[in-house]
Design a protein around this motif. Structure first.
Motif, PDB file in Angstrom:
ATOM      1  N   ILE A 241      33.656 -34.323 -17.502  1.00  0.00           N
ATOM      2  CA  ILE A 241      34.400 -34.433 -16.242  1.00  0.00           C
ATOM      3  C   ILE A 241      35.727 -33.686 -16.333  1.00  0.00           C
ATOM      4  O   ILE A 241      36.114 -32.953 -15.407  1.00  0.00           O
ATOM      5  N   ASN A 242      36.439 -33.854 -17.448  1.00  0.00           N
ATOM      6  CA  ASN A 242      37.758 -33.233 -17.601  1.00  0.00           C
ATOM      7  C   ASN A 242      37.742 -31.963 -18.442  1.00  0.00           C
ATOM      8  O   ASN A 242      38.592 -31.092 -18.261  1.00  0.00           O
ATOM      9  N   SER A 243      36.796 -31.880 -19.376  1.00  0.00           N
ATOM     10  CA  SER A 243      36.743 -30.725 -20.280  1.00  0.00           C
ATOM     11  C   SER A 243      35.346 -30.113 -20.248  1.00  0.00           C
ATOM     12  O   SER A 243      34.357 -30.830 -20.046  1.00  0.00           O
ATOM     13  N   PRO A 244      35.238 -28.802 -20.476  1.00  0.00           N
ATOM     14  CA  PRO A 244      33.936 -28.129 -20.413  1.00  0.00           C
ATOM     15  C   PRO A 244      33.059 -28.455 -21.612  1.00  0.00           C
ATOM     16  O   PRO A 244      33.544 -28.892 -22.662  1.00  0.00           O
TER      17      PRO A 244
ATOM     18  N   ASN B 279      35.288 -42.441 -36.070  1.00  0.00           N
ATOM     19  CA  ASN B 279      36.474 -42.437 -35.201  1.00  0.00           C
ATOM     20  C   ASN B 279      37.241 -43.756 -35.236  1.00  0.00           C
ATOM     21  O   ASN B 279      38.297 -43.885 -34.592  1.00  0.00           O
ATOM     22  N   LYS B 280      36.675 -44.742 -35.949  1.00  0.00           N
ATOM     23  CA  LYS B 280      37.279 -46.078 -36.046  1.00  0.00           C
ATOM     24  C   LYS B 280      37.570 -46.655 -34.658  1.00  0.00           C
ATOM     25  O   LYS B 280      38.650 -47.170 -34.380  1.00  0.00           O
ATOM     26  N   ASN B 281      36.570 -46.535 -33.793  1.00  0.00           N
ATOM     27  CA  ASN B 281      36.710 -46.999 -32.411  1.00  0.00           C
ATOM     28  C   ASN B 281      35.370 -47.558 -31.935  1.00  0.00           C
ATOM     29  O   ASN B 281      34.399 -46.809 -31.759  1.00  0.00           O
ATOM     30  N   GLY B 282      35.310 -48.867 -31.731  1.00  0.00           N
ATOM     31  CA  GLY B 282      34.072 -49.507 -31.317  1.00  0.00           C
ATOM     32  C   GLY B 282      33.571 -49.070 -29.957  1.00  0.00           C
ATOM     33  O   GLY B 282      32.371 -49.129 -29.683  1.00  0.00           O
ATOM     34  N   TRP B 283      34.490 -48.597 -29.091  1.00  0.00           N
ATOM     35  CA  TRP B 283      34.066 -48.143 -27.768  1.00  0.00           C
ATOM     36  C   TRP B 283      33.197 -46.892 -27.842  1.00  0.00           C
ATOM     37  O   TRP B 283      32.474 -46.577 -26.899  1.00  0.00           O
ATOM     38  N   ASN B 284      33.250 -46.184 -28.967  1.00  0.00           N
ATOM     39  CA  ASN B 284      32.421 -44.995 -29.133  1.00  0.00           C
ATOM     40  C   ASN B 284      30.939 -45.320 -29.276  1.00  0.00           C
ATOM     41  O   ASN B 284      30.095 -44.410 -29.315  1.00  0.00           O
ATOM     42  N   LEU B 285      30.623 -46.596 -29.346  1.00  0.00           N
ATOM     43  CA  LEU B 285      29.208 -46.994 -29.316  1.00  0.00           C
ATOM     44  C   LEU B 285      28.570 -46.628 -27.977  1.00  0.00           C
ATOM     45  O   LEU B 285      27.362 -46.434 -27.893  1.00  0.00           O
ATOM     46  N   ILE B 286      29.400 -46.541 -26.938  1.00  0.00           N
ATOM     47  CA  ILE B 286      28.888 -46.166 -25.608  1.00  0.00           C
ATOM     48  C   ILE B 286      28.750 -44.652 -25.547  1.00  0.00           C
ATOM     49  O   ILE B 286      29.723 -43.929 -25.742  1.00  0.00           O
ATOM     50  N   PRO B 287      27.556 -44.133 -25.278  1.00  0.00           N
ATOM     51  CA  PRO B 287      27.389 -42.679 -25.162  1.00  0.00           C
ATOM     52  C   PRO B 287      28.276 -42.114 -24.061  1.00  0.00           C
ATOM     53  O   PRO B 287      28.334 -42.673 -22.957  1.00  0.00           O
ATOM     54  N   ASP B 288      28.977 -41.017 -24.362  1.00  0.00           N
ATOM     55  CA  ASP B 288      29.885 -40.434 -23.377  1.00  0.00           C
ATOM     56  C   ASP B 288      29.487 -39.000 -23.016  1.00  0.00           C
ATOM     57  O   ASP B 288      30.292 -38.258 -22.470  1.00  0.00           O
TER      58      ASP B 288
ATOM     59  N   GLY C 120      31.317 -42.224 -16.595  1.00  0.00           N
ATOM     60  CA  GLY C 120      32.334 -41.332 -17.144  1.00  0.00           C
ATOM     61  C   GLY C 120      33.712 -41.635 -16.585  1.00  0.00           C
ATOM     62  O   GLY C 120      34.706 -41.649 -17.330  1.00  0.00           O
ATOM     63  N   ALA C 121      33.781 -41.875 -15.278  1.00  0.00           N
ATOM     64  CA  ALA C 121      35.062 -42.212 -14.654  1.00  0.00           C
ATOM     65  C   ALA C 121      35.616 -43.522 -15.210  1.00  0.00           C
ATOM     66  O   ALA C 121      36.835 -43.663 -15.425  1.00  0.00           O
ATOM     67  N   PHE C 122      34.722 -44.484 -15.474  1.00  0.00           N
ATOM     68  CA  PHE C 122      35.144 -45.762 -16.056  1.00  0.00           C
ATOM     69  C   PHE C 122      35.699 -45.553 -17.466  1.00  0.00           C
ATOM     70  O   PHE C 122      36.750 -46.107 -17.824  1.00  0.00           O
ATOM     71  N   LEU C 123      34.997 -44.748 -18.261  1.00  0.00           N
ATOM     72  CA  LEU C 123      35.434 -44.507 -19.636  1.00  0.00           C
ATOM     73  C   LEU C 123      36.805 -43.826 -19.665  1.00  0.00           C
ATOM     74  O   LEU C 123      37.642 -44.138 -20.517  1.00  0.00           O
ATOM     75  N   ILE C 124      37.039 -42.915 -18.719  1.00  0.00           N
ATOM     76  CA  ILE C 124      38.301 -42.170 -18.687  1.00  0.00           C
ATOM     77  C   ILE C 124      39.445 -43.023 -18.129  1.00  0.00           C
ATOM     78  O   ILE C 124      40.521 -43.121 -18.724  1.00  0.00           O
ATOM     79  N   SER C 125      39.193 -43.649 -16.993  1.00  0.00           N
ATOM     80  CA  SER C 125      40.278 -44.356 -16.298  1.00  0.00           C
ATOM     81  C   SER C 125      40.571 -45.735 -16.879  1.00  0.00           C
ATOM     82  O   SER C 125      41.719 -46.184 -16.875  1.00  0.00           O
ATOM     83  N   VAL C 126      39.535 -46.407 -17.396  1.00  0.00           N
ATOM     84  CA  VAL C 126      39.730 -47.780 -17.881  1.00  0.00           C
ATOM     85  C   VAL C 126      39.881 -47.839 -19.403  1.00  0.00           C
ATOM     86  O   VAL C 126      40.780 -48.516 -19.927  1.00  0.00           O
ATOM     87  N   LEU C 127      39.017 -47.118 -20.107  1.00  0.00           N
ATOM     88  CA  LEU C 127      39.038 -47.191 -21.567  1.00  0.00           C
ATOM     89  C   LEU C 127      39.886 -46.103 -22.206  1.00  0.00           C
ATOM     90  O   LEU C 127      40.028 -46.074 -23.433  1.00  0.00           O
ATOM     91  N   GLY C 128      40.415 -45.196 -21.394  1.00  0.00           N
ATOM     92  CA  GLY C 128      41.348 -44.208 -21.909  1.00  0.00           C
ATOM     93  C   GLY C 128      40.745 -43.009 -22.611  1.00  0.00           C
ATOM     94  O   GLY C 128      41.418 -42.338 -23.398  1.00  0.00           O
TER      95      GLY C 128
END
Length: 240
Positions: free
Chosen positions: A188-191, A64-73, A173-181
């Motif tokens: 939380i938002n999708s099934p 995904n070329k995104n370092g934030w994806n290292l965090i399990p979501d 999850g709320a942090f990942l959505i609201s802060v990291l986009g």
């Protein structure tokens, strides 16, 4: 053609993993009675699980070329990480196990037999695919081993641990959505499955019901087994 759920590649993977897992667990049950040796095995498998989930997150981040994806979501990814660390660093029956084992056990069973990500690439050994399958499989084996060796003993008095663990996931999850986009995290938002209402707000009550059913069954079976052991010891004492 991309791999399919219950396609030949998936079925071969299941067959090989079932044979290796069952053989390993049976050997441990028969030959490893010492608690110190059991501890070593649990920590080693925990280390293997940690390696698999780290590999999985690195593969996802690179693709995904995104370092934030290292965090399990997802619950599965985070439960694999937490389960591995709680086995490597924690003691027997530690508090963390009383929420993460239930999440990991359910998620790993469902995902091993219904890996919805299996068709993301023509190669079955695509890093995102194979590392995802492996961390779910090893997590499932580890959960069974924890029950089998007594490393984890269910206790309904520890239900607050499950609530705290769930809220921690939702907070992240709320942090990942609201802060990291992130568009979605921890469902939380999708099934969990597109086209269904199975967001976390629907999954949580279902999970709570399954937890209650599991605990009732566990205590019923445990009581029957303890009564059988008690009756056997009483018979031996009478014969003596």
């Amino acid at each position: 053609m991309n791999p399919e759920i219950f396609g030949w590649q998936h079925l071969v993977y299941l067959a090989v993993c079932l044979i290796i897992s069952i053989a390993s667990l049976v050997c441990i049950k028969i030959f490893v009675k010492d608690e110190k040796k059991q501890d070593i095995i649990v920590r080693c498998i925990g280390g293997l699980l940690l390696a698999m989930i780290v590999w999985n997150r690195i593969a996802i981040a690179i693709s995904n070329k995104n370092g934030w994806n290292l965090i399990p979501d997802s619950f599965c990814g985070m439960s694999s990480l937490v389960l591995a660390l709680s086995c490597i660093l924690g003691k027997r029956n530690n508090a963390v196990l009383h929420f993460v084992v239930y999440l990991a056990l359910l998620g790993d069973i469902l995902t091993v037999f219904y890996p919805d990500f299996i068709g993301q690439n023509p190669s079955f050994f695509y890093p995102n695919t194979i590392s995802g399958l492996l961390h779910h499989t090893i997590g499932l084996v580890l959960c069974i081993l924890l029950f089998m060796t007594g490393w984890f003993k269910p206790d309904w008095h520890k239900w607050p641990n499950l609530v705290v663990g769930f809220l921690a996931h939702i907070t992240l999850g709320a942090f990942l959505i609201s802060v990291l986009g992130y568009d979605n995290a921890f469902y939380i938002n999708s099934p969990i499955l597109s086209g269904t209402p199975l967001t976390v707000w629907v999954l949580a009550p279902i999970f709570a019901i399954l937890y209650v059913v599991f605990m009732v069954c566990y205590y019923l079976i445990s009581n029957k087994l303890s009564q059988k052991k008690k009756s056997k010891t009483e018979e031996k004492e009478k014969q003596a």
